[in-house]
Scaffold this active site. Structure first.
Site, PDB file in Angstrom:
ATOM      1  N   TRP A  32       0.836  -1.210   0.000  1.00  0.00           N
ATOM      2  CA  TRP A  32       0.000   0.000   0.000  1.00  0.00           C
ATOM      3  C   TRP A  32       0.867   1.255   0.000  1.00  0.00           C
ATOM      4  O   TRP A  32       0.389   2.341  -0.292  1.00  0.00           O
ATOM      5  CB  TRP A  32      -0.963  -0.010   1.200  1.00  0.00           C
ATOM      6  CG  TRP A  32      -0.341   0.163   2.574  1.00  0.00           C
ATOM      7  CD1 TRP A  32       0.819  -0.379   3.030  1.00  0.00           C
ATOM      8  CD2 TRP A  32      -0.861   0.940   3.668  1.00  0.00           C
ATOM      9  NE1 TRP A  32       1.044  -0.007   4.333  1.00  0.00           N
ATOM     10  CE2 TRP A  32       0.040   0.795   4.756  1.00  0.00           C
ATOM     11  CE3 TRP A  32      -1.994   1.719   3.849  1.00  0.00           C
ATOM     12  CZ2 TRP A  32      -0.167   1.420   5.996  1.00  0.00           C
ATOM     13  CZ3 TRP A  32      -2.192   2.325   5.090  1.00  0.00           C
ATOM     14  CH2 TRP A  32      -1.288   2.185   6.138  1.00  0.00           C
ATOM     15  N   ASP A  33       2.150   1.090   0.312  1.00  0.00           N
ATOM     16  CA  ASP A  33       3.098   2.208   0.281  1.00  0.00           C
ATOM     17  C   ASP A  33       2.981   2.981  -1.036  1.00  0.00           C
ATOM     18  O   ASP A  33       3.121   4.209  -1.064  1.00  0.00           O
ATOM     19  CB  ASP A  33       4.538   1.686   0.384  1.00  0.00           C
ATOM     20  CG  ASP A  33       4.798   0.846   1.616  1.00  0.00           C
ATOM     21  OD1 ASP A  33       3.929   0.057   1.994  1.00  0.00           O
ATOM     22  OD2 ASP A  33       5.890   0.968   2.200  1.00  0.00           O
ATOM     23  N   GLU A  54       0.732  -3.164  12.792  1.00  0.00           N
ATOM     24  CA  GLU A  54       1.038  -4.597  12.625  1.00  0.00           C
ATOM     25  C   GLU A  54       1.562  -5.255  13.902  1.00  0.00           C
ATOM     26  O   GLU A  54       1.849  -6.456  13.891  1.00  0.00           O
ATOM     27  CB  GLU A  54       2.043  -4.773  11.478  1.00  0.00           C
ATOM     28  CG  GLU A  54       1.462  -4.368  10.130  1.00  0.00           C
ATOM     29  CD  GLU A  54       2.513  -4.251   9.030  1.00  0.00           C
ATOM     30  OE1 GLU A  54       3.705  -4.107   9.352  1.00  0.00           O
ATOM     31  OE2 GLU A  54       2.121  -4.276   7.847  1.00  0.00           O
ATOM     32  N   LYS A 110       2.343   0.268  16.307  1.00  0.00           N
ATOM     33  CA  LYS A 110       3.508   0.317  15.417  1.00  0.00           C
ATOM     34  C   LYS A 110       3.527   1.615  14.601  1.00  0.00           C
ATOM     35  O   LYS A 110       4.566   2.219  14.405  1.00  0.00           O
ATOM     36  CB  LYS A 110       3.479  -0.882  14.463  1.00  0.00           C
ATOM     37  CG  LYS A 110       4.639  -0.888  13.486  1.00  0.00           C
ATOM     38  CD  LYS A 110       4.632  -2.146  12.647  1.00  0.00           C
ATOM     39  CE  LYS A 110       5.808  -2.187  11.693  1.00  0.00           C
ATOM     40  NZ  LYS A 110       5.798  -3.384  10.864  1.00  0.00           N
ATOM     41  N   GLN A 111       2.369   1.997  14.074  1.00  0.00           N
ATOM     42  CA  GLN A 111       2.336   3.134  13.144  1.00  0.00           C
ATOM     43  C   GLN A 111       0.926   3.711  13.120  1.00  0.00           C
ATOM     44  O   GLN A 111      -0.009   3.120  13.662  1.00  0.00           O
ATOM     45  CB  GLN A 111       2.743   2.681  11.758  1.00  0.00           C
ATOM     46  CG  GLN A 111       1.776   1.715  11.101  1.00  0.00           C
ATOM     47  CD  GLN A 111       2.399   1.020   9.899  1.00  0.00           C
ATOM     48  OE1 GLN A 111       3.046  -0.013  10.035  1.00  0.00           O
ATOM     49  NE2 GLN A 111       2.193   1.579   8.729  1.00  0.00           N
TER      50      GLN A 111
END
Ligand code: IFM
Length: 729
Positions: A333-334, A474, A586-587
Site C-alpha cells: 500500500w506504500d 502490525e 507500530k504506526q
C-alpha cells in the site's frame, strides 16, 4: 536550476557505505542503480542495478525477488601500475554527492598515486531519462603532477547476487561486437525474463581498446601515455533491454548502443537534463526558511520520480523503490497511498501508470478472493509481477535459527480499499474520466464486491463486523474490527456507489458490460447499502474516541515516551511476542484514518480526542508513520508537534534514523513527506468546485511554494507572510 543536494559522503565512516549507496541511487523509472563506487572490486553482494518487473522465484527462497541485473559501473584506472582507489595512494581531496536537480551522481577526487603522480578525477553518471535504456558514466581526468601511463579497464560484472544469496540467472552468454564493447545476456532461471546489456568504453586518448568477452566478467581495456597537464576523458556507455520490452533484447541493446555512440555523451546528457528540467518544473517544492527540510523534500521527491515507471503501466514501485534489496521489490500500500498521491498531483501520467499496474492485476486479486471464499477482487498485501499474494510466510531464520510466522499476507486486507482511495483521488484531481470508465471503475466496483462478501453479520448485535485482520498497526495480529479497516471498507462501498452512479449515467454501455461481468444487480446494490448502514465502526461514546480494535484498551499500558531517546523499535526492545500484548502502536492507524478521511471521521472534538489517545502510544516502528502524524498534527493546528514529526520523516533515510537505509529508500516516507507538506501544512484540499488551501506553517518557514495539476492545468501555490495565493502557471 539551483543545487538540490543535501548529502555528501563522509568516507571516514566505512560502516555507512551501504547507506550512501542507497542515498546515491540514480534512476529513470526503468532502472535504478545504487551508488557503488566505480573502482569497487569487493562488495557484500554486488546488487547495484535493478530493473522494474524482473521478478523471479527460486526454489527454497521465501518468495519472488527482483533479480539483480549485471553490475555495469565497474571501471578501474591504473597509473603506472598503481590502481586508483580510496585505500591506495593518498587522497588529497574527495567529494561525492548526488544532484537531484539533474538526477546525476558526481564525485571529485584529487589523488596521489604511491609513486607520486597526482591526478584530478571527476566522475559523473546518470541513467538517461530521455532514453531509459541508456546508462552513462564519464570520468574526466587531469594529470597535475608526473607523466604516468594510464590503463583503463571496464566491463560488465555478471557475478551479482542479492543478500539472500540465491542465484536468479541462467548461465550468462557474452560476446563483443567491436574492440571497444562487450555484451552479456541471460534469462531468469524460473520466470524466464530475458535481459541483455552492452557496454562500450570510449576515450579521447590515443589508445587501442581491446575487448575480452570472457565470462563471468567481459571487459574492454586500453592504455595510453599521459603527460603533466594533460586532460582526458573516459566514457562508459551502457544499454539494457529485457524481454518485457523487446522481442530481441540483445539486438535492441546493440542498436541502442549504436545510437548512443552516434549521439555522444554530451548530447545524451543534454536530453536527460531537458527531461529533468520538465519534471522539476511540475514537481518542485520551494521551502524558504529551513535549508535541511527544503533539501529533504527535494531528495524525497527525487527518489519517487526516479522510481516511477514512465513508459510502462505493467510494473509498480516497490516499498524500497529500485534502490535496495529490502522487501524483495514487492509492492505494498506504500505505493498507492503514499507515493501515488504526489504523482497524481504533479505528474498524473505517472500516477496513471501505477494505477494501471493494479488494473492489470485484477485477475490475481479475483483469484485471491475466490481462494479465500469471497467475491470480487481482494488485492494481495504484497504484490509482484503475477498479481498473486507474495508475502513471505516466514521471516528468514535469525542467528539461533528461529523464524517468525508472517500473517500479513493472510490478514492485512485494507490494501483493497487503499487502492480504491488512490483511484478516487486520481479521478477527482485529474478529471480523467476515460481512465475511470475503462479501468478505475472496474477495480473500485470489484473491490466493493469483495468487502460486501467479506463482512460478517452478527445476529446478536444486528451489525456487520470484520474479524481476523491486521490493521496498519502490525504489532497486533489477528484482531477483530480494526477501525481503519472497517471504516475504509465503508468508505470503499460508498465510493463504489458514487462511481456506479456516474458510470451508469455517463457511460451506460460500459455500466451494462460491468454489471454483467461482475453481477452487479439490484440485490448487490441493496446489500452494499445494508453493509454501509450496519458496518460496525468501533467507537467509545463515553470517551468520544474511536477504538482501534476490539480489546485494544485491554492491552497493558506502556509509557512509550519513557523509552526516548532511542533508535530501536519497541518491538525490538520488548520482543515480537510481548509487544502483541502491550498498548503500543507500530504506526499511524486511527491517525491514518484521520489523514485520509479528515472530518468524515468525526467532529473536531472527536479528531482531537483520537489524536490525544493514539499519538502518545505510537512507536513509529514503521517509516510510514511520522509523515502521517505530521500531516494530521498540522491539520489539527498542532504545529510544533507537526514540525517535529516532519523532521523525523525527513531524516529517515538522510540520517538513517531507522537504521536500515542500507536496504533501500523508504519510498512511502518520501511520498508521505510531500503529502504532509501539501495536505498538512499547506492544507490543500478538494472543494465542491476545485481546490483550496488552509495553511498552517511552522514559524521560520518564510515561504512555501509548490505546483499541482488539477484537471489538466498547472497551478502554483505560494504561501508567504500569512498570505496564500494560487496562480495558474
Ligand atoms: O507497508 C509497510 C507496512 O505498513 C509496515 N511494514 C513495512 C511495509 C513496507 O514498507
Amino acid at each position: 536550476m539551483p543545487s538540490h543536494s543535501v548529502v555528501r559522503e563522509d568516507i571516514s565512516c566505512p560502516e555507512q557505505a551501504l547507506q550512501y549507496e542507497t542515498l546515491f541511487t540514480i534512476g529513470n523509472g526503468y532502472v535504478g542503480v545504487r551508488g557503488l563506487r566505480e573502482e569497487q572490486e569487493t562488495h557484500p553482494y554486488f546488487d547495484s542495478t535493478r530493473v522494474h518487473g524482473l521478478f523471479n522465484s527460486v526454489e527454497g527462497d521465501l518468495g519472488p525477488d527482483l533479480a539483480p541485473a549485471p553490475h555495469w559501473l565497474g571501471l578501474t584506472l591504473e597509473f603506472d601500475g598503481h590502481r586508483f582507489g580510496l585505500e591506495t595512494g593518498r587522497l588529497l581531496g574527495y567529494e561525492r554527492a548526488p544532484e537531484p536537480a539533474t538526477a546525476t551522481l558526481t564525485r571529485r577526487v584529487l589523488w596521489q598515486s604511491p609513486s607520486g603522480d597526482v591526478v584530478r578525477l571527476e566522475f559523473e553518471r546518470f541513467a538517461s531519462s530521455a532514453d531509459p535504456h541508456v546508462l552513462a558514466l564519464r570520468v574526466t581526468g587531469r594529470v597535475l603532477h608526473g607523466a604516468p601511463r594510464v590503463r583503463v579497464c571496464g566491463g560488465i560484472e555478471t557475478r551479482v547476487t542479492l543478500p539472500s544469496g540465491f542465484e536468479h540467472w541462467e548461465p550468462w552468454e557474452s560476446g563483443s561486437a567491436a574492440p571497444d564493447s562487450v555484451w552479456v545476456r541471460s534469462r531468469t532461471n524460473q520466470s524466464g525474463y530475458g535481459l541483455a546489456m552492452t557496454a562500450a568504453l570510449l576515450t579521447d586518448l590515443n589508445a587501442a581498446p581491446a575487448a575480452e568477452a570472457d565470462m563471468p566478467h567481459p571487459v574492454v581495456e586500453f592504455s595510453a601515455p599521459l603527460v603533466t597537464g594533460q586532460r582526458f576523458t573516459v566514457t562508459k556507455l551502457v544499454t539494457l533491454y529485457t524481454s518485457r520490452d523487446s522481442a530481441d533484447p540483445l539486438a535492441d541493446a546493440q542498436a541502442a548502443l549504436a545510437r548512443a555512440r552516434r549521439a555522444g555523451y554530451n548530447a545524451l546528457y543534454s536530453a536527460h537534463l531537458e527531461h529533468w528540467a520538465q519534471l522539476w518544473a511540475d514537481s518542485d517544492v520551494e521551502l524558504k526558511g529551513d535549508p535541511f527540510l527544503q533539501q529533504a523534500l527535494r531528495f524525497c521527491i527525487y527518489h519517487v520520480l526516479i522510481a516511477a515507471p514512465q513508459h510502462d503501466d505493467d510494473v509498480s514501485i516497490g516499498a524500497k523503490t529500485l534502490s535496495g534489496a529490502g522487501y524483495r521489490g514487492h509492492v505494498f500500500w506504500d505505493t498507492d497511498l503514499f507515493m501515488v498521491p504526489l504523482l497524481t498531483l504533479t505528474q498524473p501520467h505517472l500516477a496513471r501508470n501505477l494505477l494501471m499496474y493494479r488494473y492489470h492485476r485484477l485477475p490475481g486479486a479475483r483469484a485471491k478472493a475466490r481462494d479465500n471464499g469471497y467475491e470480487g477482487a481482494m488485492f494481495p498485501w504484497e504484490s509482484a509481477d503475477t498479481g498473486s499474494e507474495v508475502t513471505p510466510k516466514w521471516t528468514p531464520p535469525d542467528a539461533k535459527g528461529k523464524r517468525i510466522r508472517i500473517w500479513t499476507g493472510e490478514l492485512e486486507q485494507h490494501v483493497t480499499s487503499d487502492i480504491a482511495y488512490a483511484i478516487l483521488q486520481y479521478w477527482r484531481w485529474t478529471g480523467d474520466d476515460e481512465f475511470m470508465r475503462d479501468h478505475g471503475a472496474e477495480i473500485v466496483l470489484d473491490g466493493a464486491r469483495f468487502w460486501a462478501s467479506r463482512v460478517e453479520w452478527q445476529q446478536e448485535t444486528g451489525r456487520y463486523e470484520i474479524h481476523h485482520v491486521i490493521g496498519p498497526d502490525e504489532y497486533h495480529e489477528d484482531v477483530n474490527n480494526n477501525v481503519f479497516t472497517n471504516r475504509m471498507a465503508r468508505w470503499h462501498l460508498e465510493a463504489a456507489q458514487q462511481v456506479w452512479g456516474w458510470l451508469s449515467a455517463q457511460h451506460p454501455d460500459r455500466a451494462r458490460a460491468l454489471a454483467g461481468a461482475l453481477t452487479l444487480d439490484a440485490a448487490a446494490f441493496e446489500r452494499w447499502q445494508h453493509v454501509i448502514d450496519h458496518l460496525y465502526i468501533p467507537f467509545d461514546s463515553a470517551r468520544q474516541i474511536h477504538i482501534q480494535y476490539d480489546d485494544f484498551f485491554d492491552l497493558e499500558p506502556v509509557d512509550v515516551l519513557a523509552f526516548e531517546p532511542r533508535v530501536a523499535s519497541l518491538q525490538t526492545v520488548f520482543g515480537f511476542e510481548a509487544v502483541q500484548h502491550l498498548r503500543i502502536i507500530k504506526q499511524a492507524d486511527v491517525v491514518m484514518m484521520m489523514a485520509l478521511l479528515g472530518e468524515q471521521v468525526g467532529s473536531p472534538a472527536v479528531l482531537g480526542n483520537n489524536w490525544d489517545t493514539y499519538y502518545p502510544v505510537c512507536d513509529h516502528g514503521s517509516s510510514l508513520s511520522p509523515a502521517v502524524h505530521a500531516w494530521v498534527a498540522a491539520r489539527l493546528g498542532l504545529i510544533d508537534l507537526a514540525h517535529g514529526f516532519f523532521e523525523h520523516a525527513a531524516s529517515i533515510d538522510l540520517r538513517d534514523n531507522k537504521g536500515n537505509a542500507r536496504d533501500g529508500i523508504h519510498g512511502a516516507s518520501c511520498g508521505g513527506l510531500w503529502q504532509a507538506m501539501a495536505f498538512g501544512f499547506a492544507g490543500l484540499h478538494l472543494t465542491a468546485d476545485g481546490f483550496a488551501l488552509d495553511p498552517h506553517l511552522p514559524p521560520g518557514w518564510e515561504r512555501l511554494r509548490f505546483s499541482v495539476r488539477y484537471h489538466g492545468e498547472r497551478y502554483t501555490m505560494t504561501i508567504e507572510g500569512g498570505e496564500s495565493r494560487i496562480e495558474r502557471t
